[in-house]
Design an enzyme around this catalytic site. Structure first.
Site, mmCIF file in Angstrom:
data_model
loop_
_atom_site.group_PDB
_atom_site.id
_atom_site.type_symbol
_atom_site.label_atom_id
_atom_site.label_comp_id
_atom_site.label_asym_id
_atom_site.label_seq_id
_atom_site.Cartn_x
_atom_site.Cartn_y
_atom_site.Cartn_z
ATOM 1 C CG HIS A 235 -2.032 -0.971 1.132
ATOM 2 N ND1 HIS A 235 -3.261 -0.648 0.623
ATOM 3 C CD2 HIS A 235 -2.085 -2.292 1.458
ATOM 4 C CE1 HIS A 235 -4.032 -1.715 0.654
ATOM 5 N NE2 HIS A 235 -3.339 -2.728 1.141
ATOM 6 N N PRO A 236 0.540 2.225 -0.864
ATOM 7 C CG PRO A 236 -0.547 3.667 -2.352
ATOM 8 C CD PRO A 236 -0.516 2.235 -1.862
ATOM 9 C CG PHE B 186 -1.962 5.947 8.526
ATOM 10 C CD1 PHE B 186 -2.512 5.625 9.752
ATOM 11 C CD2 PHE B 186 -2.712 6.694 7.631
ATOM 12 C CE1 PHE B 186 -3.796 6.032 10.090
ATOM 13 C CE2 PHE B 186 -3.990 7.116 7.957
ATOM 14 C CZ PHE B 186 -4.532 6.781 9.190
#
Length: 183
Positions: free
Chosen positions: A77-78, A127
């Site tokens: 995930h970016p 995050f």
């Protein structure tokens, strides 16, 4: 929560999904969640009679991942506010999911960058938040709130966000999944 319907160009009808060879099915599933053990378990559970049965199997498979496997999925995930590169489904879906951050001004972008850095320093991974339908300000507020968690409190939150994202992506892959009850 209801999940977005799939774009017709992205949809792999459930009967076609059920009929894919195992390796191809797992490859399609990895666009939804970049965990090979999750993809293998979900693929092995076919055939699914409904998108809801597929979503329930996905939830169960995610719940069984150990933390190292969750972290491997997170690595795909970016960061919030960064655009996923590539032309594959996962990258396209990620850009769409994070579109709420597109209109963030330079100050808000800088705060997201700083928040991402602080989060990664504290927890050792990106995050993760289900960004669909959220503005950059909402994502930043959630990031700041979650920075107050200790690792033991944050892990279940991360798992839930991963589950929500995976459910949305499954809906884009095979067609809409049913609304969730009680979540």
């Amino acid at each position: 929560m209801t999940f977005p319907s799939a774009d017709s160009a992205d949809v792999l009808p459930l009967p076609a999904f059920n009929g894919l060879p195992d390796d191809e099915c797992e490859r399609e599933l990895l666009a939804c969640c970049a965990s090979p053990p999750w993809a293998a378990r979900v693929a092995a559970g076919r055939p699914y009679g409904t998108a809801g049965a597929l979503a329930a199997a996905s939830d169960a498979a995610l719940a069984e991942l150990d933390w190292e496997q969750v972290e491997a999925a997170l690595a795909a995930h970016p960061r919030i506010g960064e655009r996923a590169a590539g032309a594959d489904r996962a990258a396209a879906w990620s850009r769409r999911e994070q579109s709420g951050a597109d209109d963030a001004g330079s100050r808000l972008q800088a705060e997201l960058v700083e928040g991402n850095r602080a989060y990664e320093e504290r927890f050792g991974h990106v995050f993760l938040i289900c960004a669909t339908g959220r503005s950059a300000a909402e994502m930043l507020a959630a990031l700041r709130e979650r920075l107050g968690n200790d690792p033991a409190a944050e892990r279940p939150v991360v798992r839930e966000e991963l589950r929500r994202i995976t459910r949305i992506r499954l809906g884009r892959l095979v067609g809409p999944t049913p609304p969730e009850e009680g979540r």
